[in-house]
Design a protein around this motif. Structure first.
Motif, PDB file in Angstrom:
ATOM      1  N   ASP A 196      48.499  38.823 -32.613  1.00  0.00           N
ATOM      2  CA  ASP A 196      49.212  39.887 -31.913  1.00  0.00           C
ATOM      3  C   ASP A 196      50.731  39.747 -32.049  1.00  0.00           C
ATOM      4  O   ASP A 196      51.452  40.748 -32.136  1.00  0.00           O
ATOM      5  CB  ASP A 196      48.825  39.907 -30.431  1.00  0.00           C
ATOM      6  CG  ASP A 196      47.426  40.464 -30.208  1.00  0.00           C
ATOM      7  OD1 ASP A 196      46.846  41.020 -31.164  1.00  0.00           O
ATOM      8  OD2 ASP A 196      46.914  40.348 -29.075  1.00  0.00           O
ATOM      9  N   GLU A 246      36.462  46.584 -39.826  1.00  0.00           N
ATOM     10  CA  GLU A 246      36.712  46.562 -38.379  1.00  0.00           C
ATOM     11  C   GLU A 246      37.981  45.779 -38.051  1.00  0.00           C
ATOM     12  O   GLU A 246      38.744  46.161 -37.164  1.00  0.00           O
ATOM     13  CB  GLU A 246      35.521  45.976 -37.637  1.00  0.00           C
ATOM     14  CG  GLU A 246      35.680  46.039 -36.126  1.00  0.00           C
ATOM     15  CD  GLU A 246      34.401  45.802 -35.356  1.00  0.00           C
ATOM     16  OE1 GLU A 246      34.342  46.175 -34.166  1.00  0.00           O
ATOM     17  OE2 GLU A 246      33.452  45.234 -35.943  1.00  0.00           O
ATOM     18  N   ARG A 247      38.220  44.707 -38.768  1.00  0.00           N
ATOM     19  CA  ARG A 247      39.430  43.913 -38.551  1.00  0.00           C
ATOM     20  C   ARG A 247      40.680  44.758 -38.820  1.00  0.00           C
ATOM     21  O   ARG A 247      41.662  44.706 -38.067  1.00  0.00           O
ATOM     22  CB  ARG A 247      39.400  42.688 -39.463  1.00  0.00           C
ATOM     23  CG  ARG A 247      40.646  41.814 -39.446  1.00  0.00           C
ATOM     24  CD  ARG A 247      40.746  40.972 -38.235  1.00  0.00           C
ATOM     25  NE  ARG A 247      41.824  39.986 -38.374  1.00  0.00           N
ATOM     26  CZ  ARG A 247      42.381  39.352 -37.362  1.00  0.00           C
ATOM     27  NH1 ARG A 247      41.959  39.562 -36.130  1.00  0.00           N
ATOM     28  NH2 ARG A 247      43.352  38.468 -37.570  1.00  0.00           N
ATOM     29  N   GLN A 266      41.180  47.262 -36.038  1.00  0.00           N
ATOM     30  CA  GLN A 266      41.754  46.633 -34.851  1.00  0.00           C
ATOM     31  C   GLN A 266      43.274  46.554 -34.977  1.00  0.00           C
ATOM     32  O   GLN A 266      44.004  46.847 -34.024  1.00  0.00           O
ATOM     33  CB  GLN A 266      41.153  45.243 -34.663  1.00  0.00           C
ATOM     34  CG  GLN A 266      39.702  45.247 -34.238  1.00  0.00           C
ATOM     35  CD  GLN A 266      39.042  43.875 -34.339  1.00  0.00           C
ATOM     36  OE1 GLN A 266      39.600  42.945 -34.925  1.00  0.00           O
ATOM     37  NE2 GLN A 266      37.843  43.748 -33.773  1.00  0.00           N
ATOM     38  N   ALA A 276      44.747  50.102 -34.619  1.00  0.00           N
ATOM     39  CA  ALA A 276      44.739  50.567 -33.233  1.00  0.00           C
ATOM     40  C   ALA A 276      45.873  49.922 -32.438  1.00  0.00           C
ATOM     41  O   ALA A 276      46.534  50.580 -31.623  1.00  0.00           O
ATOM     42  CB  ALA A 276      43.387  50.275 -32.590  1.00  0.00           C
ATOM     43  N   LYS A 277      46.114  48.647 -32.659  1.00  0.00           N
ATOM     44  CA  LYS A 277      47.195  47.956 -31.942  1.00  0.00           C
ATOM     45  C   LYS A 277      48.567  48.489 -32.349  1.00  0.00           C
ATOM     46  O   LYS A 277      49.507  48.490 -31.539  1.00  0.00           O
ATOM     47  CB  LYS A 277      47.113  46.449 -32.203  1.00  0.00           C
ATOM     48  CG  LYS A 277      45.944  45.762 -31.491  1.00  0.00           C
ATOM     49  CD  LYS A 277      45.862  44.283 -31.860  1.00  0.00           C
ATOM     50  CE  LYS A 277      44.706  43.584 -31.155  1.00  0.00           C
ATOM     51  NZ  LYS A 277      44.926  43.445 -29.700  1.00  0.00           N
ATOM     52  N   TYR A 312      37.288  53.224 -32.841  1.00  0.00           N
ATOM     53  CA  TYR A 312      38.668  52.761 -32.691  1.00  0.00           C
ATOM     54  C   TYR A 312      39.687  53.895 -32.646  1.00  0.00           C
ATOM     55  O   TYR A 312      40.878  53.651 -32.401  1.00  0.00           O
ATOM     56  CB  TYR A 312      39.011  51.796 -33.821  1.00  0.00           C
ATOM     57  CG  TYR A 312      38.398  50.433 -33.623  1.00  0.00           C
ATOM     58  CD1 TYR A 312      39.025  49.465 -32.853  1.00  0.00           C
ATOM     59  CD2 TYR A 312      37.154  50.117 -34.190  1.00  0.00           C
ATOM     60  CE1 TYR A 312      38.450  48.217 -32.662  1.00  0.00           C
ATOM     61  CE2 TYR A 312      36.568  48.874 -33.996  1.00  0.00           C
ATOM     62  CZ  TYR A 312      37.221  47.931 -33.226  1.00  0.00           C
ATOM     63  OH  TYR A 312      36.641  46.690 -33.015  1.00  0.00           O
TER      64      TYR A 312
END
Length: 286
Positions: free
Chosen positions: A62, A95-96, A99, A102-103, A143
Motif C-alpha cells: 500500500d 485479481e492482484r 486490487q 481499485a486502490k 472490483y
C-alpha cells in the motif's frame, strides 16, 4: 475526448516527474505500467521494457501504491489505468492487478491475451480466451474496474474484428477493447471506422503511436524481399491520425487517447507536449 499517457513510454521519469510533466503538457490521465524492473536492469540506463522508473512493481504494498496515487493527485491527474503484462488465464494475477487499480481509483486494467505463434490451433486458443474473459468479467464487476484487451500484433486479437470475436457476449460495461492503430501497422489493419463500428460499445480506450515498414532484406537472387516495422514519430508513419480522429468522432467515441510513443525522436517532456498539441489540433477541427 481526453488525453493520457502510458508510462511504458516515459521510462526516464519517476512517477512524480511524469505526473508533473503530463500536467504541464495539458494531459488528463496516467496509465501506470505494472511490471517489475529486472534485477539486471536496476542500475542500467532507463529503457521502455528494462529499467522503467515509472512502473508499479507486481509485489506492491500500500505504501508503494500511495506514491503513484499521490503523484497523480498532487498534479490534478487521474490514475486512468493500471497496465500489466498478464497471460491469458491468469486469474490470480488479474485479481492482484484489479486490487491495485481499485486502490488507485483507476477506471480499467489490461487483460491477458493469447499469443499466436503457430504452435497451437487458433480455435483452441480462442476457446480458452473467451473462458478467461468471462471469468475476468466477474472479477472486474466485483472490483468495479473495467478489463480491456488490446489490438496487438502476434496475438489472437491483432485486429478489431479478432478482438470482437474474443469478447462477443461479454458485458461491455466490464469488458472492452483498447484500440491501437499503431500496433495494427505490424498486423491486423482494417479500415479504422469499420473496426470502430464493429466494436461499438466495446471501444473503450485508444493508444496513439506510429510505425513504418522498412526493408530488411533486398531479395538478392531468388531470395525473398523481407520487411519489418520500426516505430516512428506520431505523424511520420503509416497511421493517418487525422483519419483516426475523424473516425472516432464519427462513431461518437468520448473516451481517452493515450500516448505510447516508442520512436525516441523527442525527450519525454517534449514528446508529451507534442502529443498534446498535435492531438488537440486534430480534435478541435470541425
Amino acid at each position: 475526448m481526453r488525453l493520457s499517457v502510458f508510462t511504458v513510454a516515459t521510462p526516464d521519469f519517476t512517477p512524480q516527474q511524469l505526473a508533473a510533466a503530463a500536467k504541464d503538457a495539458g494531459l488528463h490521465g496516467i496509465e501506470w505500467r505494472y511490471q517489475d524492473v529486472p534485477a539486471d536492469q536496476v542500475n542500467a540506463a532507463p529503457s521502455f521494457w528494462g529499467n522503467n522508473r515509472c512502473s508499479i512493481p507486481t509485489r506492491w504494498d500500500d505504501t508503494q501504491l500511495q506514491t503513484f496515487r499521490d503523484a497523480a493527485e498532487s498534479n490534478g491527474m487521474s490514475s486512468l489505468a493500471v497496465v500489466p503484462y498478464l497471460n491469458c488465464g491468469d486469474l490470480a494475477g488479474t485479481e492482484r492487478v484489479l486490487q491495485a487499480a481499485a486502490k488507485l481509483g483507476a477506471s480499467f486494467i489490461r487483460l491477458g491475451v493469447h499469443r499466436y505463434d503457430r504452435t497451437r490451433p487458433y480455435p483452441d486458443l480462442l476457446q480458452e480466451q473467451r473462458a478467461y474473459l468471462k471469468q475476468a468479467e466477474a472479477l472486474c464487476r466485483e472490483y468495479g474496474v473495467k478489463g480491456l484487451i488490446e489490438t496487438h500484433h502476434v496475438t489472437i486479437t491483432a485486429s478489431a474484428s479478432a478482438a470482437y470475436r474474443a469478447i462477443e457476449g461479454t458485458d461491455p460495461e466490464w469488458i472492452g477493447v483498447l484500440y491501437d492503430p499503431g500496433n495494427m501497422v505490424h498486423e491486423g489493419f482494417e479500415n479504422y471506422r469499420m473496426g470502430m463500428e464493429l466494436l461499438g460499445p466495446y471501444l473503450a480506450h485508444v493508444h496513439a503511436k506510429n510505425g513504418v515498414w522498412t526493408k530488411t532484406e533486398d531479395g538478392a537472387g531468388d531470395g525473398p524481399v523481407r520487411w519489418s516495422v520500426r516505430w516512428t514519430g506520431l505523424h511520420k508513419g503509416i497511421v493517418d491520425w487525422a483519419q483516426v480522429i475523424a473516425d472516432l468522432k464519427a462513431v461518437g467515441y468520448s473516451g481517452s487517447i493515450g500516448i505510447e510513443d516508442f520512436s525516441e525522436e523527442l525527450g519525454t517532456a517534449d514528446m508529451l507536449r507534442y502529443f498534446a498539441d498535435s492531438l488537440n489540433h486534430l480534435l478541435n477541427r470541425n
